[in-house]
Scaffold this active site. Structure first.
Site, PDB file in Angstrom:
ATOM      1  N   CYS A   2       0.832  -1.201   0.000  1.00  0.00           N
ATOM      2  CA  CYS A   2       0.000   0.000   0.000  1.00  0.00           C
ATOM      3  C   CYS A   2       0.875   1.263   0.000  1.00  0.00           C
ATOM      4  CB  CYS A   2      -0.939   0.088   1.196  1.00  0.00           C
ATOM      5  SG  CYS A   2      -2.055  -1.287   1.381  1.00  0.00           S
ATOM      6  N   ARG A  27       4.263  -0.598  -4.665  1.00  0.00           N
ATOM      7  CA  ARG A  27       4.028  -1.126  -3.321  1.00  0.00           C
ATOM      8  C   ARG A  27       2.689  -1.852  -3.209  1.00  0.00           C
ATOM      9  NH1 ARG A  27       7.220   1.575   0.667  1.00  0.00           N
ATOM     10  NH2 ARG A  27       5.750   0.798   2.193  1.00  0.00           N
ATOM     11  N   TRP A  76      -2.932  -2.673  -1.458  1.00  0.00           N
ATOM     12  CA  TRP A  76      -2.658  -4.114  -1.568  1.00  0.00           C
ATOM     13  C   TRP A  76      -3.567  -4.751  -0.534  1.00  0.00           C
ATOM     14  CZ3 TRP A  76      -1.003  -8.171   1.497  1.00  0.00           C
ATOM     15  CH2 TRP A  76      -0.520  -9.298   0.819  1.00  0.00           C
ATOM     16  N   ASN A 102      -2.201   2.255   5.813  1.00  0.00           N
ATOM     17  CA  ASN A 102      -1.380   1.071   5.507  1.00  0.00           C
ATOM     18  C   ASN A 102      -1.273   0.260   6.784  1.00  0.00           C
ATOM     19  OD1 ASN A 102      -0.893   2.197   3.066  1.00  0.00           O
ATOM     20  ND2 ASN A 102       1.281   2.612   3.418  1.00  0.00           N
ATOM     21  N   GLY A 103      -1.266  -1.050   6.654  1.00  0.00           N
ATOM     22  CA  GLY A 103      -1.101  -1.893   7.836  1.00  0.00           C
ATOM     23  C   GLY A 103      -2.391  -2.641   8.153  1.00  0.00           C
ATOM     24  N   GLU A 485      16.480 -19.066  -5.822  1.00  0.00           N
ATOM     25  CA  GLU A 485      16.211 -17.699  -6.257  1.00  0.00           C
ATOM     26  C   GLU A 485      15.736 -17.673  -7.712  1.00  0.00           C
ATOM     27  OE1 GLU A 485      15.690 -15.023  -4.892  1.00  0.00           O
ATOM     28  OE2 GLU A 485      16.039 -13.470  -6.377  1.00  0.00           O
ATOM     29  N   LYS A 489      12.107 -16.238  -8.899  1.00  0.00           N
ATOM     30  CA  LYS A 489      11.922 -15.196  -9.925  1.00  0.00           C
ATOM     31  C   LYS A 489      10.875 -15.633 -10.935  1.00  0.00           C
ATOM     32  CE  LYS A 489      13.199 -12.755  -8.219  1.00  0.00           C
ATOM     33  NZ  LYS A 489      13.660 -12.321  -6.998  1.00  0.00           N
ATOM     34  N   GLU A 492       7.322 -15.685  -9.392  1.00  0.00           N
ATOM     35  CA  GLU A 492       6.800 -14.350  -9.068  1.00  0.00           C
ATOM     36  C   GLU A 492       6.227 -13.637 -10.283  1.00  0.00           C
ATOM     37  OE1 GLU A 492       9.324 -12.329  -5.497  1.00  0.00           O
ATOM     38  OE2 GLU A 492      10.466 -12.775  -7.294  1.00  0.00           O
ATOM     39  N   HIS A 508      14.940 -37.937  -4.821  1.00  0.00           N
ATOM     40  CA  HIS A 508      14.016 -38.300  -3.745  1.00  0.00           C
ATOM     41  C   HIS A 508      12.640 -37.672  -3.945  1.00  0.00           C
ATOM     42  CE1 HIS A 508      17.365 -40.176  -1.725  1.00  0.00           C
ATOM     43  NE2 HIS A 508      18.063 -39.078  -1.957  1.00  0.00           N
ATOM     44  N   LYS A 607       6.031  -5.001  -3.188  1.00  0.00           N
ATOM     45  CA  LYS A 607       7.474  -4.827  -3.027  1.00  0.00           C
ATOM     46  C   LYS A 607       7.882  -4.865  -1.566  1.00  0.00           C
ATOM     47  CE  LYS A 607      11.562  -3.886  -4.563  1.00  0.00           C
ATOM     48  NZ  LYS A 607      12.220  -5.101  -5.093  1.00  0.00           N
TER      49      LYS A 607
HETATM   50  C1  G6P Z   1       8.503  -9.224  -0.790  1.00  0.00           C
HETATM   51  C2  G6P Z   1       9.143  -8.853  -2.097  1.00  0.00           C
HETATM   52  C3  G6P Z   1      10.388  -9.708  -2.311  1.00  0.00           C
HETATM   53  C4  G6P Z   1      11.332  -9.537  -1.122  1.00  0.00           C
HETATM   54  C5  G6P Z   1      10.646  -9.850   0.197  1.00  0.00           C
HETATM   55  C6  G6P Z   1      11.499  -9.441   1.383  1.00  0.00           C
HETATM   56  O1  G6P Z   1       7.998 -10.511  -0.860  1.00  0.00           O
HETATM   57  O2  G6P Z   1       8.236  -9.053  -3.177  1.00  0.00           O
HETATM   58  O3  G6P Z   1      11.045  -9.297  -3.493  1.00  0.00           O
HETATM   59  O4  G6P Z   1      12.424 -10.390  -1.290  1.00  0.00           O
HETATM   60  O5  G6P Z   1       9.425  -9.116   0.292  1.00  0.00           O
HETATM   61  O6  G6P Z   1      11.643  -8.051   1.345  1.00  0.00           O
HETATM   62  P1  G6P Z   1      12.809  -7.232   2.013  1.00  0.00           P
HETATM   63  O7  G6P Z   1      12.517  -5.813   1.653  1.00  0.00           O
HETATM   64  O8  G6P Z   1      12.710  -7.475   3.485  1.00  0.00           O
HETATM   65  O9  G6P Z   1      14.090  -7.724   1.457  1.00  0.00           O
END
Ligand code: G6P
Length: 612
Positions: A2, A27, A76, A102-103, A485, A489, A492, A508, A607
């Site tokens: 948000c 955000r 969000w 927000n929150g 990772e 990616k 996501e 396994h 984000k």
């Molecule tokens: C969200 C973002 C990710 C990020 C994670 C942790 O899920 O979409 O890209 O890795 O938060 O965020 P931070 O800001 O704590 O690294």
């Protein structure tokens, strides 16, 4: 998660808020809205499901209206679907007060029940509407917006960053925070509130980062910060040292692609000034630790979420290997809700790009409460985690806007490798290794640049697997977190189900999934366990798996069983993740782009996750 923007000054608030919301859209982006007070001293609220452009479409008339006060929000969803009714701002029952939030207000059901007992009714499913109505309830008692906000916040449990306006008091914004970031931007005869500096940077570089439980009352000419107990708080004004160009896409189609291509520079920024050639070691000044302090560390606990957790796993591997100090890596959300063993000689590192992730912040506080030193590895200067830790290391990656983290990952990994070498040099490794490391690290930016030249080739590979429904990423040793990772990616941004696995563990379980339709992306670099992963890949080939291999330049053997090979330059083992992840980022990017998906703002994600 948000975004909030508010404006009060002499200019028209509407275009300023819309522009600010667009800068915050990364955000949260499922619905948006804004509230202004018009020249008849009436509140006007505009809300719409979808992105900011959808909001703009419903308010062309209002764009021509002039109002010098307003608040806006991009959402969000937490409570209630992402639709227009649930979008912010929410208003009090008399339609005088508007609130963006927000929150999460955790006790909103109890508060709502009490308000219903007082005859209130609700339109939305949100916790935010409850807070708006509660402020309205108290406003009716005192006719004072600041007092009403304070009374309501005293009853609210949970996290909030809020901004509130009231049509009876058309020259005031009241904003407050607890657990959700909020800044006050100070312009010339104008003020801004925002959940993030990005929203105000074109207007001012002077900001105040509000702390938890602080409330700011802002008029056109002044502001006052107090806490919930009415004590006046002295504000510290910070100067933001980056400018708007760092949050623009430039010629790139997406922020994610721009950020992938920035990595030669961002990785260099992570190690710049930290290499001590004369001593063949590393200095991380922000830790404020002497070599003797470093030698006393007996255990390291790393805590993070998402991509940052993956860099933590690489950190474990390199620290244990070079410094022989045991390292535990845990998801912040798990750490905070169990009873972890933290010995007095443990130090804790929390890793967070945004510095605002709610679970990481809570884990930080839990670790501090146990009396150990907690350091941060963060990107956003002035973020809550950066401010609450006992010290730390900024990764200096610059603004990361694409929701899928790329350059922050390589910068975090760089810092963790620096940490491993620094700890290694006071414990186990000799100057010759330190020297070799420094020389090799300095070559990494150019090597990343070389890999980026494979961009078109990687897009061609992406075309061949873009319609897959599953993918498997394999790596061993410190390439296992890179495989995780890479899979993250892809998930996501392309919505293809993907898993990262230690290559040998594949036997396994996941091997049952392998057939000609299942792309297997393998990291098989020339290192100590190269032969082992080659055997694992032969097992995939025997089951007709479609293999894409990330291999060391000059390795011809891999072509025997790989449909495609992406070569990367050679480097020493501990630096390899900085190279091997780049093709995986590009592969995920191109698959998502070829599928015509919203790469920078993938569905359901945000984000910065400021709710638990
Ligand atoms: C969200 C973002 C990710 C990020 C994670 C942790 O899920 O979409 O890209 O890795 O938060 O965020 P931070 O800001 O704590 O690294």
């Amino acid at each position: 998660m948000c975004g909030i923007v508010g404006y009060i000054g002499k200019k028209n608030a509407i275009p300023i808020i819309i522009e600010g919301l667009k800068r915050l859209e990364y955000r949260g982006y499922d619905s948006a809205g804004l509230a202004i007070i018009n020249d008849k001293r009436q509140l006007e609220v505009f809300k719409q499901k979808g992105k900011i452009v959808a909001l703009e479409r419903i308010m062309p008339q209002a764009q021509r209206t002039f109002s010098n006060i307003g608040i806006g929000h991009t959402r969000w969803a937490t409570h209630g679907k992402p639709n227009t009714i649930n979008a912010h701002p929410h208003t009090c029952s008399q339609n005088k007060i508007a609130l963006v939030h927000n929150g999460i207000i955790e006790n909103y059901i109890a508060l709502k029940t009490k308000l219903i007992d007082h005859g209130y009714s609700f339109d939305s499913e949100t916790d935010t509407e409850v807070l708006a109505k509660l402020i309205g309830f108290f406003y009716q008692q005192d006719n004072d917006l600041v007092i009403a906000v304070k009374k309501a916040l005293k009853l609210a449990k949970g996290a909030y960053g809020i901004a509130v306006i009231c049509s009876d008091d058309p020259s005031r914004i009241v904003a407050a925070r607890k657990g959700s970031p909020l800044i006050l931007g100070i312009g010339n005869d104008e003020f801004f509130v925002a959940s993030d500096v990005n929203a105000v940077i074109i207007h001012t570089h002077k900001v105040i980062y509000l702390n938890d439980d602080e409330i700011v009352s802002i008029t056109k000419d002044n502001f006052e910060i107090t806490n919930l107990d009415n004590e006046i708080i002295e504000a510290i004004v910070s100067e933001v040292d980056w400018d708007i160009s760092t949050i623009e896409k430039g010629d790139y189609k997406h922020f994610m692609l721009k950020e992938i291509f920035e990595q030669p520079v961002s990785v260099e920024n992570a190690f710049r000034g930290r290499l001590i050639s004369k001593m063949s070691t590393v200095r991380l000044g922000g830790l404020n630790m002497t070599p003797a302090d470093l030698r006393n560390i007996k255990k390291i606990q790393i805590i993070a979420c998402g991509t940052s957790w993956h860099s933590g796993l690489i950190g474990k591997f390199v620290i244990e290997s070079l410094a022989r100090i045991p390292v535990d890596v845990e998801y912040a959300s798990e750490f905070r809700y169990r009873n972890p063993i933290i010995t007095p000689d443990t130090i804790v590192f929390v890793i967070s790009q945004s510095g605002e992730t709610a679970d990481t912040l809570a884990a930080l506080r839990e670790a501090k409460a146990r009396g150990v030193k907690v350091f941060g590895i963060t990107n956003v200067v002035g973020s809550t985690i950066a401010r609450e830790t006992d010290g730390g290391v900024y990764i200096h990656a610059g603004n990361e806007i694409g929701v899928a983290s790329t350059k922050a990952f390589t910068s975090q990994t760089t810092v963790l490798i620096l940490l491993a070498v620094m700890l290694g040099r006071v414990n186990h490794i000799d100057p010759a290794y330190g020297k070799r490391f420094i020389n090799e690290l300095r070559l990494i930016p150019d090597k990343i640049q070389t890999i980026l030249q494979s961009n078109d080739y990687i897009r061609e590979i992406a075309k061949t697997i873009m319609n897959s429904t599953n993918a498997l990423y394999l790596g061993r040793g410190l390439h296992f977190p890179v495989a995780l990772e890479g899979a993250l990616k892809l998930k996501e941004i392309s919505y293809i189900h993907a898993e990262g696995y230690p290559a040998a563990e594949m036997k396994h379980g996941p091997i049952a999934l392998i057939d000609k339709n299942m792309p297997v992306i393998a990291i098989a670099l020339k290192d100590d366990i190269y032969d082992k992963i080659i055997s694992n890949l032969q097992e995939v080939k025997a089951r007709n798996g479609r293999i894409i291999t990330i291999a060391t330049q000059g390795d011809d053997l891999v072509t025997d069983f790989s449909q495609d090979v992406i070569y990367i330059p050679e480097t020493i083992d501990i630096l390899q993740p900085l190279l091997s992840v780049i093709p995986l980022q590009l592969l995920a990017y191109h698959i998502a782009d070829l599928r015509n998906l919203d790469v920078d703002q993938p569905r359901n994600l945000a984000k910065s996750v400021t709710v638990e």
